[in-house]
Write a protein that holds these residues in place. Structure first.
Motif, PDB file in Angstrom:
ATOM      1  N   LEU A   1       3.881  -1.422  -1.822  1.00 52.63           N
ATOM      2  CA  LEU A   1       3.837  -0.368  -2.413  1.00 52.63           C
ATOM      3  C   LEU A   1       5.397   0.450  -2.315  1.00 52.63           C
ATOM      4  N   VAL A   2       5.721   0.355  -1.204  1.00 50.84           N
ATOM      5  CA  VAL A   2       6.999   1.170  -1.071  1.00 50.84           C
ATOM      6  C   VAL A   2       8.131   0.482  -1.769  1.00 50.84           C
ATOM      7  N   ALA A   3       8.137  -0.977  -1.767  1.00 53.51           N
ATOM      8  CA  ALA A   3       9.143  -1.742  -2.483  1.00 53.51           C
ATOM      9  C   ALA A   3       8.958  -1.356  -3.836  1.00 53.51           C
TER      10      ALA A   3
ATOM     11  N   MET B   1      10.269   2.018  -4.782  1.00 52.83           N
ATOM     12  CA  MET B   1      11.961   2.003  -4.788  1.00 52.83           C
ATOM     13  C   MET B   1      12.358   1.320  -6.063  1.00 52.83           C
ATOM     14  N   PHE B   2      11.740   0.106  -6.363  1.00 55.06           N
ATOM     15  CA  PHE B   2      12.240  -0.660  -7.501  1.00 55.06           C
ATOM     16  C   PHE B   2      12.015   0.366  -8.671  1.00 55.06           C
ATOM     17  N   ALA B   3      10.879   1.024  -8.747  1.00 55.66           N
ATOM     18  CA  ALA B   3      10.545   1.916  -9.924  1.00 55.66           C
ATOM     19  C   ALA B   3      11.732   2.958 -10.194  1.00 55.66           C
ATOM     20  N   ALA B   4      11.805   3.554  -9.004  1.00 53.51           N
ATOM     21  CA  ALA B   4      13.110   4.729  -9.014  1.00 53.51           C
ATOM     22  C   ALA B   4      14.290   4.037  -9.330  1.00 53.51           C
TER      23      ALA B   4
ATOM     24  N   LEU C   1      -5.332  -5.055   9.612  1.00 52.48           N
ATOM     25  CA  LEU C   1      -4.381  -4.201   9.659  1.00 52.48           C
ATOM     26  C   LEU C   1      -3.047  -4.587   9.245  1.00 52.48           C
ATOM     27  N   ALA C   2      -2.775  -5.875   9.539  1.00 55.33           N
ATOM     28  CA  ALA C   2      -1.516  -6.546   8.885  1.00 55.33           C
ATOM     29  C   ALA C   2      -1.505  -6.573   7.443  1.00 55.33           C
ATOM     30  N   ALA C   3      -2.861  -6.760   6.748  1.00 56.82           N
ATOM     31  CA  ALA C   3      -2.983  -6.969   5.455  1.00 56.82           C
ATOM     32  C   ALA C   3      -2.704  -5.515   4.661  1.00 56.82           C
ATOM     33  N   HIS C   4      -3.209  -4.376   5.474  1.00 54.88           N
ATOM     34  CA  HIS C   4      -2.958  -2.880   4.954  1.00 54.88           C
ATOM     35  C   HIS C   4      -1.570  -2.627   5.196  1.00 54.88           C
ATOM     36  N   MET C   5      -0.858  -3.177   6.116  1.00 50.64           N
ATOM     37  CA  MET C   5       0.643  -2.748   6.383  1.00 50.64           C
ATOM     38  C   MET C   5       1.537  -3.505   5.367  1.00 50.64           C
ATOM     39  N   ARG C   6       1.152  -4.611   5.096  1.00 49.68           N
ATOM     40  CA  ARG C   6       1.809  -5.456   3.860  1.00 49.68           C
ATOM     41  C   ARG C   6       1.651  -4.753   2.444  1.00 49.68           C
ATOM     42  N   ARG C   7       0.564  -4.465   2.184  1.00 48.17           N
ATOM     43  CA  ARG C   7       0.014  -3.969   1.173  1.00 48.17           C
ATOM     44  C   ARG C   7       1.094  -2.400   1.019  1.00 48.17           C
TER      45      ARG C   7
END
Length: 172
Positions: free
Chosen positions: A15-17, A20-23, A5-11
């Motif tokens: 992806l959110v980061a 945001m960086f792409a935007a 679960l922690a690995a999925h949350m980190r991933r």
């Protein structure tokens, strides 16, 4: 199960980061294009770039970077024996937790107050712009408490030994 679960949350946080960086990067390119090619700069691009930068920095520090990924000046701690590094790490971590905990309430009050003010161009409420700072404070306190638990545990030497080159995980 918990590590999975922690690995999925980190991933998901990565992806959110990345989004945001792409935007941020896309907005920055639009800003360059309108300013230097069209000779007609747009104000919203500068404002959005600043807001996205704030969110990318604090989001990444909150959810992606590990304590060992941050730049550290270990001139003093590096010269100490492992037990000395442990004591110094406990003291520095506790001091950081206390400072951030003290800052939490006034930061919340100020950010809540800022809901009445909006950004000049996009009209975003400033409480939304700076809300990520509260997330950062809470995550830093939680990470500090978890570090103290690790420093007091059986494998505390893993926590105070300097990482080998290339040991840190990649950010994205």
């Amino acid at each position: 199960m918990l590590r999975h679960l922690a690995a999925h949350m980190r991933r998901g946080a990565e992806l959110v980061a990345a989004a945001m960086f792409a935007a941020l990067f896309g907005t920055f390119l639009i800003q360059i294009f309108t300013r230097y090619v069209l000779n007609n700069p747009t104000a919203w691009t500068q404002e959005l770039t600043l807001v996205l930068y704030i969110w990318v920095v604090f989001w990444t520090c909150s959810f992606i970077l590990h304590e060992r990924d941050h730049i550290a000046f270990d001139l003093i701690s590096g010269s100490l024996p492992p037990r000395g590094r442990r004591v110094l790490a406990l003291a520095a971590t506790a001091l950081t937790i206390v400072a951030f905990a003290i800052a939490l309430r006034p930061s919340f009050d100020f950010i809540s107050f800022m809901r009445i003010v909006r950004t000049p161009v996009l009209r975003l409420p400033f409480d939304i712009v700076y809300a990520i700072f509260l997330v950062f404070l809470v995550s830093a306190i939680a990470a500090g408490l978890w570090r103290i638990v690790r420093l007091c545990g059986a494998h505390w030497r893993d926590e105070v030994n300097p990482p080998s080159p290339g040991e840190s995980e990649s950010i994205l």
